[in-house]
Design an enzyme around this catalytic site. Structure first.
Site, PDB file in Angstrom:
ATOM      1  N   ASP A   1     -39.216   7.776  13.227  1.00  0.00           N
ATOM      2  CA  ASP A   1     -39.836   7.630  14.906  1.00  0.00           C
ATOM      3  C   ASP A   1     -40.926   7.842  15.335  1.00  0.00           C
ATOM      4  O   ASP A   1     -41.736   8.420  14.561  1.00  0.00           O
ATOM      5  CB  ASP A   1     -38.520   7.543  15.862  1.00  0.00           C
ATOM      6  CG  ASP A   1     -38.525   9.099  16.097  1.00  0.00           C
ATOM      7  OD1 ASP A   1     -39.611   9.910  15.697  1.00  0.00           O
ATOM      8  OD2 ASP A   1     -37.422   9.662  16.588  1.00  0.00           O
TER       9      ASP A   1
ATOM     10  N   ASP B   1     -42.883   9.674  19.814  1.00  0.00           N
ATOM     11  CA  ASP B   1     -42.101  10.078  20.087  1.00  0.00           C
ATOM     12  C   ASP B   1     -42.899  10.264  21.420  1.00  0.00           C
ATOM     13  O   ASP B   1     -44.425  10.378  20.990  1.00  0.00           O
ATOM     14  CB  ASP B   1     -41.503  11.638  20.108  1.00  0.00           C
ATOM     15  CG  ASP B   1     -40.542  11.515  18.774  1.00  0.00           C
ATOM     16  OD1 ASP B   1     -38.947  11.730  18.914  1.00  0.00           O
ATOM     17  OD2 ASP B   1     -40.438  11.406  17.385  1.00  0.00           O
TER      18      ASP B   1
ATOM     19  N   ASP C   1     -39.314   7.245  20.805  1.00  0.00           N
ATOM     20  CA  ASP C   1     -37.694   7.589  21.773  1.00  0.00           C
ATOM     21  C   ASP C   1     -39.280   8.052  23.011  1.00  0.00           C
ATOM     22  O   ASP C   1     -40.301   8.137  23.346  1.00  0.00           O
ATOM     23  CB  ASP C   1     -38.071   9.341  21.314  1.00  0.00           C
ATOM     24  CG  ASP C   1     -36.817   8.715  20.894  1.00  0.00           C
ATOM     25  OD1 ASP C   1     -35.853   8.370  20.754  1.00  0.00           O
ATOM     26  OD2 ASP C   1     -36.382   9.706  19.608  1.00  0.00           O
TER      27      ASP C   1
HETATM   28  P1  8DG Z   1     -39.606  12.468  12.490  1.00  0.00           P
HETATM   29  O1  8DG Z   1     -38.947  11.520  13.606  1.00  0.00           O
HETATM   30  O2  8DG Z   1     -40.905  11.965  11.968  1.00  0.00           O
HETATM   31  O3  8DG Z   1     -38.342  12.745  11.441  1.00  0.00           O
HETATM   32  O4  8DG Z   1     -39.469  14.244  12.958  1.00  0.00           O
HETATM   33  P2  8DG Z   1     -39.677  14.624  14.801  1.00  0.00           P
HETATM   34  O5  8DG Z   1     -40.706  13.980  15.066  1.00  0.00           O
HETATM   35  O6  8DG Z   1     -39.567  15.649  14.547  1.00  0.00           O
HETATM   36  O7  8DG Z   1     -38.275  14.467  14.831  1.00  0.00           O
HETATM   37  P3  8DG Z   1     -37.609  13.337  16.203  1.00  0.00           P
HETATM   38  O8  8DG Z   1     -36.004  13.340  15.340  1.00  0.00           O
HETATM   39  O9  8DG Z   1     -38.503  12.645  16.362  1.00  0.00           O
HETATM   40  O10 8DG Z   1     -37.740  14.921  16.912  1.00  0.00           O
HETATM   41  C1  8DG Z   1     -38.376  15.258  17.843  1.00  0.00           C
HETATM   42  C2  8DG Z   1     -38.635  16.313  18.725  1.00  0.00           C
HETATM   43  O11 8DG Z   1     -37.597  16.080  19.719  1.00  0.00           O
HETATM   44  C3  8DG Z   1     -36.995  17.260  17.752  1.00  0.00           C
HETATM   45  O12 8DG Z   1     -37.801  18.726  17.834  1.00  0.00           O
HETATM   46  C4  8DG Z   1     -36.613  17.700  18.864  1.00  0.00           C
HETATM   47  C5  8DG Z   1     -36.985  17.345  20.107  1.00  0.00           C
HETATM   48  N1  8DG Z   1     -35.759  17.102  21.395  1.00  0.00           N
HETATM   49  C6  8DG Z   1     -35.809  17.771  22.708  1.00  0.00           C
HETATM   50  N2  8DG Z   1     -34.576  17.291  22.783  1.00  0.00           N
HETATM   51  C7  8DG Z   1     -33.650  15.806  21.724  1.00  0.00           C
HETATM   52  C8  8DG Z   1     -32.644  15.344  22.295  1.00  0.00           C
HETATM   53  O13 8DG Z   1     -31.765  15.049  23.237  1.00  0.00           O
HETATM   54  N3  8DG Z   1     -32.115  14.394  20.604  1.00  0.00           N
HETATM   55  C9  8DG Z   1     -34.043  14.313  20.056  1.00  0.00           C
HETATM   56  N4  8DG Z   1     -32.751  13.373  19.080  1.00  0.00           N
HETATM   57  N5  8DG Z   1     -34.572  14.884  19.934  1.00  0.00           N
HETATM   58  C10 8DG Z   1     -34.864  16.351  20.490  1.00  0.00           C
HETATM   59  O14 8DG Z   1     -36.613  18.407  22.434  1.00  0.00           O
HETATM   60 MN    MN Z   2     -39.941  11.865  15.674  1.00  0.00          MN
HETATM   61 MN    MN Z   3     -37.146  11.036  17.840  1.00  0.00          MN
END
Ligand code: 8DG
Ligand code: MN
Ligand code: MN
Length: 377
Positions: A204, A206, A301
């Protein structure tokens, strides 16, 4: 052991070579043996086991030399009996029988397909699997009522399971920045998550949003989604308002990883470059055929933080999840502090420690600063 943990998790040398025997660069992450076992444990709902494998996997990735035999791993932390056995197997036979069996098991395959649907967690997937549902087709004919997130997840399944590239993340950034700045001039949009850590692809994109005047950011998510909707690029969204003021974590007793920021889990429509000039009517008509339509769906996100919590929010949303976990453990066990995406509480001084940058947070914790690209544990 705390000193070892600190060295392993926070003070790695800047340049590292992957343990080449186990991790040639060409091997996709999903095929890394210990990552498969970690994922399998996650899919079984066994969090403790999953974290143990994640830690050994991260440790192996952090080594600055090739691993030729398990004897070289003697004395290293985070490597349990089980992980050592798997590594031994890979070194001796080129693969681990346990990993191969896991990968070919119908349970693992079904759970991967089902949890690959946005909005479907381990609990739901497990229930469906017990009912004999192993594929998307079986789910669609099962008669189960799906919630809006799951319906969107199924509709855009192929797109959402295709990794987002850095270029696509940059294109999404432009769309999000335009929308944010048009509804609140002066607002700041920061790319967080894996892309901020320098990853070249992700599941995703962020974004963390704030405004230099505290308070101006309140209710921003609704305005942004309304703007994205009016521009026809919002395919799905679920907004949560900020609940931090109602019940702040109180001396960090909150056990949950979820933070309380105003946020939006969304799916945006990314129009591919060459297709931008195309007739919009044609674009609509193409929607039914995910193969050749000139746009793709991307998970995005959006998180809104007050400026006073921004450094903590940025640290929290930059990840990786394992890095965050280790850092929070360090805070509790070594410093008697509670770290969250909102604040840092000192349990000895009985007060919150403020920070306006990530560097200050590392300093409060007595840790050397680790730049985002060093947080890929
Ligand atoms: P990706 O998307 O490439 O798979 O990897 P990522 O960017 O490291 O993972 P992510 O699932 O998008 O999460 C990004 C960061 O956000 C992760 O370190 C955790 C953090 N995070 C929070 N609060 C929350 C929450 O409430 N839900 C989620 N899913 N992540 C959160 O600080
Ligand atoms: Mn992510
Ligand atoms: Mn995310």
């Amino acid at each position: 052991s705390s000193r070892v943990l600190k060295r392993q998790c926070f003070q790695r040398p800047a340049t590292r070579v992957r343990g080449a025997l186990l991790y040639p660069d060409t091997i996709p992450f999903s095929l890394i043996p210990l990552a498969v076992l970690a994922e399998s444990a996650e899919l079984n709902g066994d969090e403790g086991r999953a974290v143990a494998f994640r830690r050994s996997e991260a440790l192996l990735r952090s080594l600055d030399r090739r691993v030729q035999g398990v004897a070289e791993l003697r004395g290293l932390p985070c490597l349990g009996e089980h992980s050592r056995r798997v590594i031994q197997d890979v070194l001796d036979n080129g693969e681990s029988s346990e990993v191969e069996e896991t990968k070919s098991s119908s349970r693992y395959k079904a759970m991967k397909v089902l949890t690959g649907i946005f909005g479907v967690g381990v609990k739901t997937a497990k229930r469906w699997f017990t009912e004999g549902i192993c594929s998307l087709a079986q789910l669609e004919t099962s008669g189960h009522t799906l919630n809006p997130a799951q319906q969107a997840g199924l509709k855009y399944y192929a797109d959402l399971n295709q990794p987002v590239t850095r270029d696509e993340a940059d294109a999404i950034s432009v769309t999000v920045e335009e929308a944010v700045c048009s509804v609140l001039p002066g607002a700041q949009v920061t790319l967080a998550g894996g892309f901020r850590r320098g990853k070249t692809s992700g599941h995703d994109v962020d974004f963390l949003i704030t405004h230099p005047d505290e308070g101006k950011e309140e209710g921003l998510v609704h305005k942004v989604t309304a703007c994205l909707e009016s521009r026809g690029v919002l395919l799905y969204h679920q907004t949560t308002r900020n609940t931090y003021q109602e019940s702040p974590e109180g001396a960090g007793r909150s056990r949950s990883n979820m933070d309380r920021f105003e946020r939006c889990f969304s799916i945006l429509k990314l129009v591919q470059e060459q297709a931008k000039d195309q007739d919009p009517v044609q674009v609509e008509a193409d929607q039914t055929d995910s193969g050749c339509r000139p746009w793709r769906a991307v998970r995005v996100d959006l998180v809104v933080s007050p400026i006073s919590q921004f450094a903590f929010a940025l640290l929290g949303w930059t990840g990786s999840k394992l890095f965050e976990r280790e850092m929070r453990r360090w805070a509790v066990h070594e410093k008697s502090m509670s770290l969250s995406s909102h604040a840092l509480y000192d349990n000895n001084q009985k007060r919150y420690l403020t920070a306006s940058s990530e560097e200050e947070i590392f300093a409060h914790l007595g840790l050397e600063y680790v730049s985002p690209s060093g947080r890929n544990a």
